[in-house]
Enzyme design. Structure first.
Site, PDB file in Angstrom:
ATOM      1  N   GLY A   1       0.982  -1.376  -0.003  1.00 49.06           N
ATOM      2  CA  GLY A   1      -0.064   0.126   0.065  1.00 49.06           C
ATOM      3  C   GLY A   1       0.756   1.088   0.054  1.00 49.06           C
ATOM      4  N   ILE A   2       1.878   1.461   0.798  1.00 44.10           N
ATOM      5  CA  ILE A   2       2.524   2.696   1.169  1.00 44.10           C
ATOM      6  C   ILE A   2       3.530   2.824  -0.032  1.00 44.10           C
ATOM      7  CG2 ILE A   2       4.252   4.002   2.325  1.00 44.10           C
ATOM      8  CD1 ILE A   2       2.917   2.526   4.977  1.00 44.10           C
TER       9      ILE A   2
ATOM     10  N   ASP B   1       9.741  -6.246  -4.613  1.00 45.51           N
ATOM     11  CA  ASP B   1       8.874  -6.815  -3.635  1.00 45.51           C
ATOM     12  C   ASP B   1       8.970  -8.371  -3.567  1.00 45.51           C
ATOM     13  OD1 ASP B   1       5.917  -5.739  -1.990  1.00 45.51           O
ATOM     14  OD2 ASP B   1       6.259  -7.895  -2.384  1.00 45.51           O
TER      15      ASP B   1
ATOM     16  N   THR C   1      11.253   4.460   6.674  1.00 46.92           N
ATOM     17  CA  THR C   1      10.034   4.818   7.721  1.00 46.92           C
ATOM     18  C   THR C   1       9.187   3.271   7.772  1.00 46.92           C
ATOM     19  OG1 THR C   1       8.435   4.818   5.430  1.00 46.92           O
ATOM     20  CG2 THR C   1       9.402   6.757   6.541  1.00 46.92           C
TER      21      THR C   1
ATOM     22  N   ARG D   1      10.580  -0.112   9.641  1.00 45.72           N
ATOM     23  CA  ARG D   1      10.778  -0.612  10.912  1.00 45.72           C
ATOM     24  C   ARG D   1      12.327  -0.556  11.088  1.00 45.72           C
ATOM     25  NH1 ARG D   1       6.565   0.545  12.168  1.00 45.72           N
ATOM     26  NH2 ARG D   1       4.798  -0.711  13.078  1.00 45.72           N
TER      27      ARG D   1
ATOM     28  N   ASP E   1      12.856   7.194  10.528  1.00 46.27           N
ATOM     29  CA  ASP E   1      11.912   7.405  11.396  1.00 46.27           C
ATOM     30  C   ASP E   1      11.654   6.362  12.374  1.00 46.27           C
ATOM     31  OD1 ASP E   1       9.254   9.083  11.969  1.00 46.27           O
ATOM     32  OD2 ASP E   1       8.610   7.337  11.292  1.00 46.27           O
TER      33      ASP E   1
ATOM     34  N   GLU F   1      12.824   1.691  20.480  1.00 48.46           N
ATOM     35  CA  GLU F   1      12.290   2.906  20.591  1.00 48.46           C
ATOM     36  C   GLU F   1      11.409   2.928  21.917  1.00 48.46           C
ATOM     37  OE1 GLU F   1       9.495   3.113  17.355  1.00 48.46           O
ATOM     38  OE2 GLU F   1      10.923   2.937  15.844  1.00 48.46           O
TER      39      GLU F   1
ATOM     40  N   HIS G   1       9.463   8.271  14.951  1.00 46.86           N
ATOM     41  CA  HIS G   1       8.416   7.323  14.683  1.00 46.86           C
ATOM     42  C   HIS G   1       6.934   8.165  14.063  1.00 46.86           C
ATOM     43  CE1 HIS G   1       7.055   2.797  14.699  1.00 46.86           C
ATOM     44  NE2 HIS G   1       6.248   3.642  13.379  1.00 46.86           N
ATOM     45  N   ILE G   2       6.998   9.110  13.416  1.00 41.00           N
ATOM     46  CA  ILE G   2       6.047   9.919  13.193  1.00 41.00           C
ATOM     47  C   ILE G   2       5.665  10.069  11.544  1.00 41.00           C
ATOM     48  CG2 ILE G   2       6.112  11.553  15.114  1.00 41.00           C
ATOM     49  CD1 ILE G   2       7.504  12.309  11.779  1.00 41.00           C
ATOM     50  N   ALA G   3       6.422   9.209  10.894  1.00 43.78           N
ATOM     51  CA  ALA G   3       5.678   9.181   9.289  1.00 43.78           C
ATOM     52  C   ALA G   3       4.591   9.010   9.217  1.00 43.78           C
ATOM     53  CB  ALA G   3       6.681   8.215   8.514  1.00 43.78           C
ATOM     54  N   GLY G   4       3.899   8.126   9.891  1.00 43.85           N
ATOM     55  CA  GLY G   4       2.468   7.683   9.637  1.00 43.85           C
ATOM     56  C   GLY G   4       1.428   8.552  10.364  1.00 43.85           C
TER      57      GLY G   4
HETATM   58  N1  LIG Z   1       6.926   4.918  10.457  1.00 48.49           N
HETATM   59  C1  LIG Z   1       5.473   4.939  10.385  1.00 48.49           C
HETATM   60  O1  LIG Z   1       4.846   5.701  10.974  1.00 48.49           O
HETATM   61  C2  LIG Z   1       4.947   3.804   9.898  1.00 48.49           C
HETATM   62  C3  LIG Z   1       3.543   3.725   9.331  1.00 48.49           C
HETATM   63  C4  LIG Z   1       2.847   2.759   8.652  1.00 48.49           C
HETATM   64  C5  LIG Z   1       3.596   1.541   8.161  1.00 48.49           C
HETATM   65  N2  LIG Z   1       4.807   1.589   8.557  1.00 48.49           N
HETATM   66  C6  LIG Z   1       5.586   0.670   8.104  1.00 48.49           C
HETATM   67  O2  LIG Z   1       5.566   0.327   6.713  1.00 48.49           O
HETATM   68  C7  LIG Z   1       5.568  -0.975   6.464  1.00 48.49           C
HETATM   69  C8  LIG Z   1       4.779  -1.299   5.004  1.00 48.49           C
HETATM   70  O3  LIG Z   1       3.434  -0.902   5.193  1.00 48.49           O
HETATM   71  P1  LIG Z   1       2.184  -1.130   4.158  1.00 48.49           P
HETATM   72  O4  LIG Z   1       1.042  -0.435   4.487  1.00 48.49           O
HETATM   73  O5  LIG Z   1       2.776  -0.874   2.706  1.00 48.49           O
HETATM   74  O6  LIG Z   1       2.237  -2.619   4.092  1.00 48.49           O
HETATM   75  P2  LIG Z   1       1.741  -3.743   3.192  1.00 48.49           P
HETATM   76  O7  LIG Z   1       1.609  -4.962   3.779  1.00 48.49           O
HETATM   77  O8  LIG Z   1       0.722  -3.043   2.084  1.00 48.49           O
HETATM   78  O9  LIG Z   1       3.243  -3.706   2.033  1.00 48.49           O
HETATM   79  C9  LIG Z   1       4.352  -4.425   2.535  1.00 48.49           C
HETATM   80  C10 LIG Z   1       5.122  -5.037   1.254  1.00 48.49           C
HETATM   81  O10 LIG Z   1       6.149  -5.731   1.680  1.00 48.49           O
HETATM   82  C11 LIG Z   1       6.612  -6.826   1.022  1.00 48.49           C
HETATM   83  N3  LIG Z   1       7.387  -7.642   1.521  1.00 48.49           N
HETATM   84  C12 LIG Z   1       7.332  -8.329   2.425  1.00 48.49           C
HETATM   85  N4  LIG Z   1       8.376  -8.802   2.816  1.00 48.49           N
HETATM   86  C13 LIG Z   1       9.364  -8.368   1.807  1.00 48.49           C
HETATM   87  C14 LIG Z   1      10.875  -8.900   1.652  1.00 48.49           C
HETATM   88  N5  LIG Z   1      11.465  -9.897   2.469  1.00 48.49           N
HETATM   89  N6  LIG Z   1      11.552  -8.126   0.668  1.00 48.49           N
HETATM   90  C15 LIG Z   1      10.446  -7.272  -0.112  1.00 48.49           C
HETATM   91  N7  LIG Z   1       9.249  -7.072  -0.016  1.00 48.49           N
HETATM   92  C16 LIG Z   1       8.683  -7.714   0.839  1.00 48.49           C
HETATM   93  C17 LIG Z   1       5.090  -7.480   0.881  1.00 48.49           C
HETATM   94  O11 LIG Z   1       4.753  -8.331  -0.317  1.00 48.49           O
HETATM   95  C18 LIG Z   1       4.121  -6.206   0.825  1.00 48.49           C
HETATM   96  O12 LIG Z   1       3.877  -6.169  -0.533  1.00 48.49           O
HETATM   97  C19 LIG Z   1       4.780  -1.857   7.522  1.00 48.49           C
HETATM   98  O13 LIG Z   1       4.853  -3.021   7.771  1.00 48.49           O
HETATM   99  C20 LIG Z   1       5.201  -0.986   8.634  1.00 48.49           C
HETATM  100  O14 LIG Z   1       6.148  -1.627   9.460  1.00 48.49           O
HETATM  101  C21 LIG Z   1       5.546   2.569   9.444  1.00 48.49           C
END
Ligand SMILES: NC(=O)c1ccc[n+]([C@@H]2O[C@H](COP(=O)([O-])OP(=O)(O)OC[C@H]3O[C@@H](n4cnc5c(N)ncnc54)[C@H](O)[C@@H]3O)[C@@H](O)[C@H]2O)c1
Length: 309
Positions: free
Chosen positions: A152-153, A172, A233, A235, A259, A264, A283-286
């Site tokens: 998604g992101i 991916d 952003t 983990r 971020d 943490e 940790h404020i990107a989201g």
């Molecule tokens: N910093 C923040 O405030 C914040 C906010 C939201 C999300 N996040 C982090 O962002 C991450 C992504 O969020 P999202 O909503 O896009 O999740 P998502 O589940 O929609 O997308 C994650 C993608 O990573 C892929 N993936 C899994 N393992 C992989 C690997 N070993 N190599 C490459 N790709 C791989 C998956 O196939 C998937 O398409 C979350 O898991 C979360 O940890 C951080």
């Protein structure tokens, strides 16, 4: 009427929506008080957490009545999913609700770090006029954004990047190369090695799992294009912070925005001191006013649905 325990910050309007139908115990400091947290957990039919409450071990054992855990965000690495499933506890993430906030953070960081021209307020106000020193900043137009994780992101970030003239490639590990999202966003699907070799900006959007832990170790950081910018952003635990700091200090890496951290809140981190072109955020990107409301509303709605079943 069910009892809902909320252990971390939640948008007040969403708390009110839950409280209109159920007995809500909302205390954003509960996450930092283990004895009180365990006591409240014992009477909870639903638990609502952000990323800091560890839903595993003692807490999970205390949740004897709990049917649903709402997660105010998307990463699920603070929740023992297998144990929840075994106990019949549904886990509900706020999928998509904070994606725009993260994607905008990434684009802003890419612009800021490549241009390097926004830290001059004190010098300008003091009459030093550092025009020559700041006149060689780089644009993002025409440069390549490498997305690691194209969920998604990652997809939303690609769409915003295209709007400012960047081209994007993505790796991916779990998406087929013919997934329609690549064509929809005009993104080329590549292997990880090629992504590192061609990208001017690399941004991480993968969950923290065994296969992504320490993915950006010293070797992968060294494989980035000279002068590249790295944005994490996703983990902490995915990027080796000490190796990253060394690459910035040596001038091999052009900049970084971090971020999320291995631990943490981040305690004093001497390895980051005096690193050039480094942005650290807590940790404020989201998190944004809009995403807090979207995330809270979505989780309130889905927890209410789960409790009505
Ligand atoms: N910093 C923040 O405030 C914040 C906010 C939201 C999300 N996040 C982090 O962002 C991450 C992504 O969020 P999202 O909503 O896009 O999740 P998502 O589940 O929609 O997308 C994650 C993608 O990573 C892929 N993936 C899994 N393992 C992989 C690997 N070993 N190599 C490459 N790709 C791989 C998956 O196939 C998937 O398409 C979350 O898991 C979360 O940890 C951080």
């Amino acid at each position: 009427m069910a009892r809902i325990v909320i252990t971390e910050f939640m948008d007040e309007r969403a708390v009110a929506a839950l409280a209109a139908a159920h007995d809500v115990h909302y205390d954003a400091t509960l996450v930092d008080d283990a004895p009180r947290l365990l006591k409240e957990a014992a009477t909870a039919d639903a638990l609502v957490v952000r990323n800091r409450t560890q839903v595993r071990g003692a807490l999970l054992a205390a949740l004897v009545r709990c049917r649903v855990v709402g997660r105010l965000g998307v990463g699920l690495d603070n929740i023992d999913l297998a144990a929840c499933q075994a106990r019949g506890v549904a886990v509900i993430p706020a999928t998509g609700a904070n994606a725009r906030s993260v994607a905008e953070y990434v684009i802003a960081a890419a612009l800021l770090l490549r241009r390097g021209a926004y830290g001059s307020s004190a010098a300008v106000a003091a009459g030093r006029w550092p025009r020559t020193a700041l006149s060689e900043g780089r644009e993002v137009g025409g440069c390549t954004l490498g997305l690691i994780g194209f969920g998604g992101i990652g997809q939303l970030t690609a769409s915003l990047a295209r709007g400012i003239g960047m081209q994007a490639v993505a790796f991916d590990a779990q998406m087929r190369a013919d997934h329609p999202a690549y064509a929809e966003q005009g993104v080329r699907c590549v292997g990880l090695d090629e992504l590192l070799a061609v990208s001017d900006v690399v941004s991480l959007h993968v969950p923290l799992v065994d296969s992504t832990r320490n993915l950006f170790d010293a070797t992968r950081i060294a494989a980035l294009k000279p002068g590249a910018v790295l944005i994490n952003t996703a983990r902490g635990g995915i990027v080796d912070e000490v190796a990253l700091a060394a690459a910035l200090r040596s001038g091999r890496l052009g900049g970084a925005a971090i971020d999320v951290f291995g631990s943490e809140p981040l305690a004093a981190a001497p390895h980051f001191e005096d690193c050039p072109n480094l942005l650290l955020t807590p940790h404020i990107a989201g998190l944004s006013a809009e995403s807090n409301e979207r995330v809270g509303t979505l989780i309130a709605q889905r927890v209410l649905e789960a409790l009505s079943r």
